[in-house]
Write a protein that holds these residues in place. Structure first.
Motif, PDB file in Angstrom:
ATOM      1  N   VAL A 187      38.423  45.050  36.327  1.00  0.00           N
ATOM      2  CA  VAL A 187      37.937  44.091  37.329  1.00  0.00           C
ATOM      3  C   VAL A 187      39.003  43.847  38.387  1.00  0.00           C
ATOM      4  O   VAL A 187      38.713  43.799  39.590  1.00  0.00           O
ATOM      5  CB  VAL A 187      37.514  42.772  36.649  1.00  0.00           C
ATOM      6  CG1 VAL A 187      37.242  41.690  37.696  1.00  0.00           C
ATOM      7  CG2 VAL A 187      36.279  42.985  35.781  1.00  0.00           C
ATOM      8  N   ALA A 188      40.260  43.696  37.946  1.00  0.00           N
ATOM      9  CA  ALA A 188      41.345  43.487  38.907  1.00  0.00           C
ATOM     10  C   ALA A 188      41.472  44.669  39.858  1.00  0.00           C
ATOM     11  O   ALA A 188      41.718  44.494  41.057  1.00  0.00           O
ATOM     12  CB  ALA A 188      42.660  43.251  38.157  1.00  0.00           C
ATOM     13  N   GLU A 189      41.301  45.888  39.341  1.00  0.00           N
ATOM     14  CA  GLU A 189      41.385  47.076  40.188  1.00  0.00           C
ATOM     15  C   GLU A 189      40.223  47.145  41.171  1.00  0.00           C
ATOM     16  O   GLU A 189      40.399  47.499  42.336  1.00  0.00           O
ATOM     17  CB  GLU A 189      41.406  48.332  39.318  1.00  0.00           C
ATOM     18  CG  GLU A 189      41.501  49.618  40.114  1.00  0.00           C
ATOM     19  CD  GLU A 189      41.671  50.853  39.235  1.00  0.00           C
ATOM     20  OE1 GLU A 189      42.822  51.119  38.824  1.00  0.00           O
ATOM     21  OE2 GLU A 189      40.672  51.534  38.956  1.00  0.00           O
ATOM     22  N   ASP A 190      39.033  46.797  40.704  1.00  0.00           N
ATOM     23  CA  ASP A 190      37.839  46.912  41.553  1.00  0.00           C
ATOM     24  C   ASP A 190      37.679  45.746  42.521  1.00  0.00           C
ATOM     25  O   ASP A 190      37.349  45.939  43.702  1.00  0.00           O
ATOM     26  CB  ASP A 190      36.581  46.988  40.687  1.00  0.00           C
ATOM     27  CG  ASP A 190      36.476  48.276  39.893  1.00  0.00           C
ATOM     28  OD1 ASP A 190      37.208  49.237  40.219  1.00  0.00           O
ATOM     29  OD2 ASP A 190      35.673  48.317  38.950  1.00  0.00           O
ATOM     30  N   LEU A 191      37.875  44.531  42.000  1.00  0.00           N
ATOM     31  CA  LEU A 191      37.505  43.330  42.745  1.00  0.00           C
ATOM     32  C   LEU A 191      38.686  42.448  43.109  1.00  0.00           C
ATOM     33  O   LEU A 191      38.509  41.461  43.828  1.00  0.00           O
ATOM     34  CB  LEU A 191      36.496  42.497  41.933  1.00  0.00           C
ATOM     35  CG  LEU A 191      35.215  43.218  41.505  1.00  0.00           C
ATOM     36  CD1 LEU A 191      34.356  42.295  40.642  1.00  0.00           C
ATOM     37  CD2 LEU A 191      34.426  43.692  42.717  1.00  0.00           C
ATOM     38  N   GLY A 192      39.870  42.767  42.591  1.00  0.00           N
ATOM     39  CA  GLY A 192      41.053  41.970  42.893  1.00  0.00           C
ATOM     40  C   GLY A 192      41.446  41.073  41.742  1.00  0.00           C
ATOM     41  O   GLY A 192      40.644  40.718  40.880  1.00  0.00           O
ATOM     42  N   ARG A 193      42.741  40.692  41.739  1.00  0.00           N
ATOM     43  CA  ARG A 193      43.268  39.882  40.652  1.00  0.00           C
ATOM     44  C   ARG A 193      42.618  38.506  40.579  1.00  0.00           C
ATOM     45  O   ARG A 193      42.449  37.942  39.495  1.00  0.00           O
ATOM     46  CB  ARG A 193      44.784  39.735  40.818  1.00  0.00           C
ATOM     47  CG  ARG A 193      45.561  40.971  40.429  1.00  0.00           C
ATOM     48  CD  ARG A 193      47.006  40.912  40.889  1.00  0.00           C
ATOM     49  NE  ARG A 193      47.707  39.718  40.447  1.00  0.00           N
ATOM     50  CZ  ARG A 193      48.292  39.596  39.258  1.00  0.00           C
ATOM     51  NH1 ARG A 193      48.232  40.590  38.403  1.00  0.00           N
ATOM     52  NH2 ARG A 193      48.936  38.500  38.942  1.00  0.00           N
ATOM     53  N   ALA A 194      42.219  37.956  41.727  1.00  0.00           N
ATOM     54  CA  ALA A 194      41.606  36.627  41.716  1.00  0.00           C
ATOM     55  C   ALA A 194      40.308  36.637  40.920  1.00  0.00           C
ATOM     56  O   ALA A 194      40.010  35.700  40.165  1.00  0.00           O
ATOM     57  CB  ALA A 194      41.348  36.149  43.145  1.00  0.00           C
ATOM     58  N   GLN A 206      43.962  33.732  27.167  1.00  0.00           N
ATOM     59  CA  GLN A 206      45.272  33.165  27.450  1.00  0.00           C
ATOM     60  C   GLN A 206      45.908  33.750  28.699  1.00  0.00           C
ATOM     61  O   GLN A 206      46.519  33.062  29.486  1.00  0.00           O
ATOM     62  CB  GLN A 206      46.201  33.381  26.257  1.00  0.00           C
ATOM     63  CG  GLN A 206      47.590  32.789  26.438  1.00  0.00           C
ATOM     64  CD  GLN A 206      48.477  33.044  25.253  1.00  0.00           C
ATOM     65  OE1 GLN A 206      48.176  33.873  24.400  1.00  0.00           O
ATOM     66  NE2 GLN A 206      49.580  32.341  25.171  1.00  0.00           N
ATOM     67  N   MET A 207      45.765  35.065  28.905  1.00  0.00           N
ATOM     68  CA  MET A 207      46.392  35.712  30.047  1.00  0.00           C
ATOM     69  C   MET A 207      45.740  37.065  30.264  1.00  0.00           C
ATOM     70  O   MET A 207      45.024  37.565  29.410  1.00  0.00           O
ATOM     71  CB  MET A 207      47.894  35.900  29.813  1.00  0.00           C
ATOM     72  CG  MET A 207      48.215  36.825  28.651  1.00  0.00           C
ATOM     73  SD  MET A 207      49.969  37.133  28.427  1.00  0.00           S
ATOM     74  CE  MET A 207      50.318  38.157  29.850  1.00  0.00           C
ATOM     75  N   VAL A 208      45.987  37.640  31.433  1.00  0.00           N
ATOM     76  CA  VAL A 208      45.549  38.997  31.717  1.00  0.00           C
ATOM     77  C   VAL A 208      46.704  39.917  31.360  1.00  0.00           C
ATOM     78  O   VAL A 208      47.701  39.992  32.071  1.00  0.00           O
ATOM     79  CB  VAL A 208      45.142  39.151  33.191  1.00  0.00           C
ATOM     80  CG1 VAL A 208      44.667  40.566  33.463  1.00  0.00           C
ATOM     81  CG2 VAL A 208      44.052  38.146  33.555  1.00  0.00           C
ATOM     82  N   ARG A 209      46.597  40.615  30.227  1.00  0.00           N
ATOM     83  CA  ARG A 209      47.710  41.417  29.724  1.00  0.00           C
ATOM     84  C   ARG A 209      47.724  42.797  30.349  1.00  0.00           C
ATOM     85  O   ARG A 209      46.680  43.389  30.596  1.00  0.00           O
ATOM     86  CB  ARG A 209      47.611  41.557  28.202  1.00  0.00           C
ATOM     87  CG  ARG A 209      47.689  40.243  27.454  1.00  0.00           C
ATOM     88  CD  ARG A 209      47.810  40.472  25.962  1.00  0.00           C
ATOM     89  NE  ARG A 209      46.601  41.058  25.398  1.00  0.00           N
ATOM     90  CZ  ARG A 209      46.490  41.451  24.134  1.00  0.00           C
ATOM     91  NH1 ARG A 209      47.524  41.354  23.322  1.00  0.00           N
ATOM     92  NH2 ARG A 209      45.362  41.957  23.687  1.00  0.00           N
ATOM     93  N   SER A 210      48.910  43.322  30.595  1.00  0.00           N
ATOM     94  CA  SER A 210      49.033  44.673  31.120  1.00  0.00           C
ATOM     95  C   SER A 210      48.842  45.682  29.995  1.00  0.00           C
ATOM     96  O   SER A 210      49.037  45.373  28.821  1.00  0.00           O
ATOM     97  CB  SER A 210      50.413  44.879  31.757  1.00  0.00           C
ATOM     98  OG  SER A 210      51.407  44.957  30.753  1.00  0.00           O
ATOM     99  N   GLY A 211      48.456  46.901  30.361  1.00  0.00           N
ATOM    100  CA  GLY A 211      48.229  47.921  29.352  1.00  0.00           C
ATOM    101  C   GLY A 211      49.466  48.309  28.594  1.00  0.00           C
ATOM    102  O   GLY A 211      49.387  48.786  27.466  1.00  0.00           O
ATOM    103  N   GLY A 212      50.650  48.095  29.183  1.00  0.00           N
ATOM    104  CA  GLY A 212      51.879  48.481  28.525  1.00  0.00           C
ATOM    105  C   GLY A 212      52.277  47.586  27.374  1.00  0.00           C
ATOM    106  O   GLY A 212      53.183  47.921  26.606  1.00  0.00           O
TER     107      GLY A 212
END
Length: 334
Positions: A187-194, A206-212
């Motif tokens: 969603v962040a990639e397609d529509l933005g982090r907001a 709790q949070m938007v976790r990164s894949g790493g």
């Protein structure tokens, strides 16, 4: 940039079709977690929902899950005339027979050929790998299925630790709830982090976790290593007292052991020294503070026993390969 990646970048702002592929004995949360994310992701530019979701199976009809709930589906053939933006192959115990089911594999192969982006959740990677789509790709699945994935499909580059991996137009995620993390990242990639943060907040994630990040939480990792619970009470006490100078002698006193014997036994059981365990706990607590509070880095460093910002920065770089300020910029939820 691949042709599929180029298509994703130029995709118009109208609703993007997300197709979920299910089969008997899926894990229910593998489906409904990402489905919830995509079903409620707002396109903030248009004011409408950013995605249109459909759940398909080979022949349509009701499909059983690993719970008492069955899922209504449409047949894959019924969407043959629709452009697929994102394809998601769901996981579950049914993936093991599913990867050897010619009809299911053929269905997923055909859908993958039409999709701009293809994903798997958990053991859904086994079914997706059977199509050949993962050959030569870096992928991840639930830690309990990594060995099977590597053994059954030797051309796939299996990684055990990340919660999800993006390799070109192919996304794969680790176990169960990691599918939510992957969906939020999409969603962040397609529509933005907001937009992604909006969904995360509404789902009380709790949070938007990164894949790493690792699919093993630090607390779970400690429990897995300390299966007998020898240091369970000590770890609870440590987490509550990270502001103190937690020397080996202090920790040994909590265990009523001599310092030298404690250090030896702890390292044998936990696989790390007591000092490194303290540092890892402090970083873990500081991460949460950076994500969820407006406190300054100096205040956070003092609260969790780092004493100085520089010590905290060095610990973050050692364990996370990122500075506290960069970590906050990437993961802070406003």
């Amino acid at each position: 940039m691949t042709s599929k990646t180029a298509k994703l970048a130029s995709c118009p702002t109208h609703a993007r079709l997300v197709v979920f592929v299910v089969y008997p004995n899926i894990v229910l949360l593998d489906l409904v977690g990402p489905l919830q994310v995509f079903s409620h992701a707002p396109d903030l530019e248009t004011g409408r929902n950013g995605y249109d979701c459909v759940v398909v199976s080979v022949d349509g009809g009701s499909v059983g899950t690993n719970t008492i709930v069955s899922i209504p589906t449409v047949s894959a053939a019924s969407i043959a005339d629709r452009d697929i933006h994102t394809l998601v192959v769901v996981g579950g115990d049914g993936a093991i027979p599913g990867m050897k089911d010619p009809k299911l594999v053929a269905t997923v192969t055909a859908l993958t050929a039409r999709a701009q982006r293809t994903c798997s959740v958990c053991s859904g990677a086994l079914v997706l790998a059977a199509t050949g789509a993962l050959d030569g790709r870096r992928v991840v699945t639930h830690w309990d299925d990594c060995r099977m994935l590597a053994d059954e499909f030797p051309r796939v580059q299996v990684e055990m630790d990340p919660i999800f991996i993006k390799d070109g137009s192919i996304w794969t995620s680790a176990g169960i709830t990691a599918g939510i993390d992957m969906a939020l990242a999409i969603v962040a990639e397609d529509l933005g982090r907001a937009s992604s943060f909006s969904v995360a907040r509404s789902m009380v994630v709790q949070m938007v976790r990164s894949g790493g990040q690792s699919q093993f939480s630090p607390a779970l990792g400690r429990q897995l290593r300390d299966r007998a619970g020898q240091f369970e009470a000590l770890h609870v006490w440590m987490v509550d007292n990270l502001h103190l100078p937690l020397s080996v002698e202090t920790l040994a006193d909590q265990m009523n052991m001599g310092a030298r014997n404690f250090a030896r036994v702890y390292a044998n059981v936990m696989g790390i020294t007591p000092a490194k365990a303290v540092e890892a706990m402090r970083v873990e607590k500081a991460q949460h503070a950076l994500e969820t509070t407006e406190r300054s880095i100096k205040q956070i460093a003092a609260s969790f026993g780092f004493k100085t910002e520089d010590r905290m920065r060095r610990a973050f770089l050692r364990l996370l390969n990122v500075s506290p300020s960069d970590y906050r910029q990437n993961f802070h939820l406003p």
